[in-house]
Design an enzyme around this catalytic site. Sequence first.
Site, PDB file in Angstrom:
ATOM      1  N   ARG A  78       0.829  -1.209   0.000  1.00 14.78           N
ATOM      2  CA  ARG A  78       0.000   0.000   0.000  1.00 14.78           C
ATOM      3  C   ARG A  78       0.862   1.257   0.000  1.00 14.78           C
ATOM      4  O   ARG A  78       0.431   2.308  -0.421  1.00 14.78           O
ATOM      5  CB  ARG A  78      -0.871   0.054   1.266  1.00 14.78           C
ATOM      6  CG  ARG A  78      -1.980  -0.952   1.331  1.00 14.78           C
ATOM      7  CD  ARG A  78      -2.566  -0.985   2.729  1.00 14.78           C
ATOM      8  NE  ARG A  78      -3.104   0.294   3.171  1.00 14.78           N
ATOM      9  CZ  ARG A  78      -4.337   0.709   2.924  1.00 14.78           C
ATOM     10  NH1 ARG A  78      -5.140  -0.032   2.229  1.00 14.78           N
ATOM     11  NH2 ARG A  78      -4.755   1.875   3.383  1.00 14.78           N
ATOM     12  N   ARG A 136       9.605   5.633  -3.540  1.00 15.47           N
ATOM     13  CA  ARG A 136       9.932   6.501  -4.680  1.00 15.47           C
ATOM     14  C   ARG A 136      11.354   6.995  -4.568  1.00 15.47           C
ATOM     15  O   ARG A 136      11.775   7.436  -3.506  1.00 15.47           O
ATOM     16  CB  ARG A 136       9.035   7.734  -4.683  1.00 15.47           C
ATOM     17  CG  ARG A 136       7.635   7.478  -5.094  1.00 15.47           C
ATOM     18  CD  ARG A 136       6.967   8.829  -5.361  1.00 15.47           C
ATOM     19  NE  ARG A 136       5.566   8.703  -5.055  1.00 15.47           N
ATOM     20  CZ  ARG A 136       5.001   9.177  -3.965  1.00 15.47           C
ATOM     21  NH1 ARG A 136       5.691   9.858  -3.065  1.00 15.47           N
ATOM     22  NH2 ARG A 136       3.722   8.995  -3.771  1.00 15.47           N
ATOM     23  N   ARG A 164      -8.847  -6.385  13.573  1.00 11.67           N
ATOM     24  CA  ARG A 164      -8.132  -5.516  14.500  1.00 11.67           C
ATOM     25  C   ARG A 164      -9.073  -4.398  14.888  1.00 11.67           C
ATOM     26  O   ARG A 164      -9.839  -3.892  14.059  1.00 11.67           O
ATOM     27  CB  ARG A 164      -6.867  -4.925  13.852  1.00 11.67           C
ATOM     28  CG  ARG A 164      -5.806  -5.926  13.567  1.00 11.67           C
ATOM     29  CD  ARG A 164      -5.270  -6.609  14.791  1.00 11.67           C
ATOM     30  NE  ARG A 164      -4.410  -5.743  15.597  1.00 11.67           N
ATOM     31  CZ  ARG A 164      -3.912  -6.108  16.776  1.00 11.67           C
ATOM     32  NH1 ARG A 164      -4.213  -7.294  17.298  1.00 11.67           N
ATOM     33  NH2 ARG A 164      -3.122  -5.283  17.445  1.00 11.67           N
ATOM     34  N   ARG A 174       0.013   5.931  16.248  1.00  7.97           N
ATOM     35  CA  ARG A 174       0.186   7.265  15.678  1.00  7.97           C
ATOM     36  C   ARG A 174      -0.597   8.299  16.469  1.00  7.97           C
ATOM     37  O   ARG A 174      -1.506   7.958  17.229  1.00  7.97           O
ATOM     38  CB  ARG A 174      -0.206   7.297  14.198  1.00  7.97           C
ATOM     39  CG  ARG A 174      -1.571   6.747  13.880  1.00  7.97           C
ATOM     40  CD  ARG A 174      -1.772   6.592  12.349  1.00  7.97           C
ATOM     41  NE  ARG A 174      -2.959   5.794  12.063  1.00  7.97           N
ATOM     42  CZ  ARG A 174      -3.272   5.298  10.883  1.00  7.97           C
ATOM     43  NH1 ARG A 174      -2.498   5.500   9.845  1.00  7.97           N
ATOM     44  NH2 ARG A 174      -4.367   4.575  10.714  1.00  7.97           N
ATOM     45  N   GLU A 185      -3.695   6.681  18.799  1.00  5.71           N
ATOM     46  CA  GLU A 185      -4.357   5.506  18.246  1.00  5.71           C
ATOM     47  C   GLU A 185      -3.705   4.226  18.777  1.00  5.71           C
ATOM     48  O   GLU A 185      -2.514   4.007  18.565  1.00  5.71           O
ATOM     49  CB  GLU A 185      -4.183   5.588  16.725  1.00  5.71           C
ATOM     50  CG  GLU A 185      -5.251   4.909  15.952  1.00  5.71           C
ATOM     51  CD  GLU A 185      -5.167   5.262  14.465  1.00  5.71           C
ATOM     52  OE1 GLU A 185      -5.170   6.452  14.101  1.00  5.71           O
ATOM     53  OE2 GLU A 185      -5.080   4.320  13.676  1.00  5.71           O
ATOM     54  N   TYR A 212      -9.658  -5.135   3.116  1.00  2.20           N
ATOM     55  CA  TYR A 212      -8.979  -3.908   3.547  1.00  2.20           C
ATOM     56  C   TYR A 212      -9.183  -2.846   2.455  1.00  2.20           C
ATOM     57  O   TYR A 212      -8.277  -2.469   1.743  1.00  2.20           O
ATOM     58  CB  TYR A 212      -7.498  -4.237   3.748  1.00  2.20           C
ATOM     59  CG  TYR A 212      -6.644  -3.178   4.420  1.00  2.20           C
ATOM     60  CD1 TYR A 212      -7.160  -1.976   4.872  1.00  2.20           C
ATOM     61  CD2 TYR A 212      -5.288  -3.411   4.606  1.00  2.20           C
ATOM     62  CE1 TYR A 212      -6.353  -1.046   5.485  1.00  2.20           C
ATOM     63  CE2 TYR A 212      -4.465  -2.483   5.209  1.00  2.20           C
ATOM     64  CZ  TYR A 212      -5.004  -1.297   5.642  1.00  2.20           C
ATOM     65  OH  TYR A 212      -4.192  -0.368   6.236  1.00  2.20           O
ATOM     66  N   ASP A 233     -10.064   0.737   0.686  1.00  3.13           N
ATOM     67  CA  ASP A 233     -10.007   2.184   0.845  1.00  3.13           C
ATOM     68  C   ASP A 233     -11.371   2.758   0.457  1.00  3.13           C
ATOM     69  O   ASP A 233     -12.172   2.082  -0.180  1.00  3.13           O
ATOM     70  CB  ASP A 233      -8.928   2.780  -0.077  1.00  3.13           C
ATOM     71  CG  ASP A 233      -7.533   2.496   0.450  1.00  3.13           C
ATOM     72  OD1 ASP A 233      -7.377   2.384   1.675  1.00  3.13           O
ATOM     73  OD2 ASP A 233      -6.596   2.385  -0.371  1.00  3.13           O
TER      74      ASP A 233
HETATM   75  N1  UDP Z   1       3.357   1.011   7.820  1.00  2.00           N
HETATM   76  C1  UDP Z   1       4.582   0.962   8.444  1.00  2.00           C
HETATM   77  N2  UDP Z   1       5.100   2.096   8.964  1.00  2.00           N
HETATM   78  C2  UDP Z   1       4.467   3.286   8.916  1.00  2.00           C
HETATM   79  C3  UDP Z   1       3.222   3.341   8.261  1.00  2.00           C
HETATM   80  C4  UDP Z   1       2.680   2.193   7.736  1.00  2.00           C
HETATM   81  O1  UDP Z   1       5.186  -0.090   8.527  1.00  2.00           O
HETATM   82  O2  UDP Z   1       5.001   4.284   9.424  1.00  2.00           O
HETATM   83  C5  UDP Z   1       2.809  -0.243   7.269  1.00  2.00           C
HETATM   84  C6  UDP Z   1       2.002  -1.006   8.305  1.00  2.00           C
HETATM   85  O3  UDP Z   1       2.203  -2.388   8.057  1.00  2.00           O
HETATM   86  C7  UDP Z   1       0.588  -0.605   7.997  1.00  2.00           C
HETATM   87  C8  UDP Z   1       0.627  -0.503   6.488  1.00  2.00           C
HETATM   88  O4  UDP Z   1       1.917   0.027   6.211  1.00  2.00           O
HETATM   89  O5  UDP Z   1      -0.331  -1.558   8.453  1.00  2.00           O
HETATM   90  C9  UDP Z   1      -0.438   0.365   5.877  1.00  2.00           C
HETATM   91  O6  UDP Z   1      -0.381   1.645   6.446  1.00  2.00           O
HETATM   92  P1  UDP Z   1      -1.487   2.747   6.187  1.00  2.00           P
HETATM   93  O7  UDP Z   1      -1.048   3.994   6.860  1.00  2.00           O
HETATM   94  O8  UDP Z   1      -1.764   2.785   4.727  1.00  2.00           O
HETATM   95  O9  UDP Z   1      -2.719   2.105   6.943  1.00  2.00           O
HETATM   96  P2  UDP Z   1      -4.083   2.694   7.479  1.00  2.00           P
HETATM   97  O10 UDP Z   1      -4.015   4.182   7.351  1.00  2.00           O
HETATM   98  O11 UDP Z   1      -5.145   2.028   6.654  1.00  2.00           O
HETATM   99  O12 UDP Z   1      -4.115   2.248   8.897  1.00  2.00           O
END
Ligand code: UDP
Length: 375
Positions: free
Chosen positions: A177, A181, A254, A285, A311, A359, A361
Site C-alpha cells: 500500500r 519513490r 483488528r 500514531r 491511536e 482492507y 479504501d
Molecule cells: N506502515 C509501516 N510504517 C508506517 C506506516 C505504515 O510499517 O510508518 C505499514 C504497516 O504495516 C501498515 C501498512 O503500512 O499496516 C499500511 O499503512 P497505512 O497507513 O496505509 O494504513 P491505514 O491508514 O489504513 O491504517
Amino acid sequence: MHYDYLVVGAGLYGAVFAERAKAAGKKVLVIEKRNHIAGNVFTDCIEGIHVHRYGAHIFHTNSDAAWEYINRFAKFNDYINSPIANYKGEMYNLPFNMNTFHQMWGVTTPEEAKAKIEEDRQKSIEEFGGDDFVPQNLEQQAVSLVGREIYEKLIKGYTEKQWGRPCNELPSFIIKRLPVRFEYDNNYFNAKYQGIPIGGYTALVERMLEGVEVRLGVDYLANKLTYDELADTIVYTGPIDAYFGYKLGALQYRSVRFEEELLDVADYQHNAVINYTDSETPYTRIIEHKWFEFGKDENGRDIPKTVISKEYSSEWKVGDEPYYPVNDERNQKLYLEYQKLAAEENGVIFGGRLGEYKYYDMDQVILAALEKSPE
Ligand code: UDP
C-alpha cells in the site's frame, strides 16, 4: 410499507447504495446500529475542528468515476497526506522516498539509495531462500523494497503494533500500500485525486442520504426476521461472520481505541499524522485533526485550540468495534467459506469492509457499491 431495499449500515457503502437506489426510483430504508450515520468515516465538530472519530480518513483515488461521484456531495480541499515517522526521536519523511533515504543514510542520489537497498537485500537473500526468492511475507517484501534498516526502524515496530502479529506472518500486500519513490516527494499516496471534504465526512454522507429514510440505533441481527420482511433485497454491510452467527468460527479483526484530547494550544505537532514506529510507544500514531483543514475553521480563521487522538491497536473480541480485517491465510480461508454461504443467501448483497472482509479504501468501497447498485 414495503421497500425495494433494506440497507443495513449507514457507512459509506450503505450510503452510496442507498443514494443510487433512490436515484433509480427505488424505495429504500437504511437502518444503522449506532446513533449516527457515516460509519467509520464519521466526523464530529469540536471547537471548529472536524474530528475523525473512528480514525483518520484521507480521500484518495485514481478513479475518475469515484472522484466525480464523491464530488457531487462535497467540495474537497487540496490536502496532501505527508505523514512523518518518529522513531525514538529521529524524524523521517514518509512514504519511503529520497528524503527518507537521505535522513537514514545520508545518501543524496537515487543511485546511492538503490545501491544501499540492494546491499541489504543481498545480505538477506540466503535467509529468505536463495537468489530468485519471491517475497512470501511482509518482512521479506519490506526488506526487498527498502532494506533492512528502514524495515527495522520504520516498519517492524509499527506493523507489529498495528497487526499484533510478527511481520513474517503477515501478507506482503499490506506493505505494498505504501509507495517507494526515488524522488524527493513526501506525498503518501500515488493518487490522481486527493483531499478532505470541506465541512467533514458526516455532512457528505448526510447529503448522500438526503430524502432517504434512515433509522438509527437499530440492531438488524437482533430482529433479523422482522426486518427481512420489510424489503425485497437486503444490503448487509456488517461483519459477514456475525451475519451467520459465527457458525464457522469468528473471523479476526483488528480494533482501534482512540485517546482523544482537547488541548489549549494552537499547534501540537503541526502535522496531521505522526507515526510512532518503535515497538515501545504503545500507540501507533497521533492524529492532530485540525491540520487536515490547514488549521482553519470554516470561516477561514485560525483555531486557537487543537484536538489530538492517540491511536491504540488491539485484537478484536465480540463486543468491540471491528476496523481492519486480518487478511492472513487462515482468515482468508475462513472468509471464503463464509462467502460460499453468502452466495446461497438469495436476495442479500454483502458489501463494504466488513461485509466483504476486505482492507478497502474509501474509493474502492464507492466503486464496489456503485457496481452493485441499481441503474
Ligand atoms: N506502515 C509501516 N510504517 C508506517 C506506516 C505504515 O510499517 O510508518 C505499514 C504497516 O504495516 C501498515 C501498512 O503500512 O499496516 C499500511 O499503512 P497505512 O497507513 O496505509 O494504513 P491505514 O491508514 O489504513 O491504517
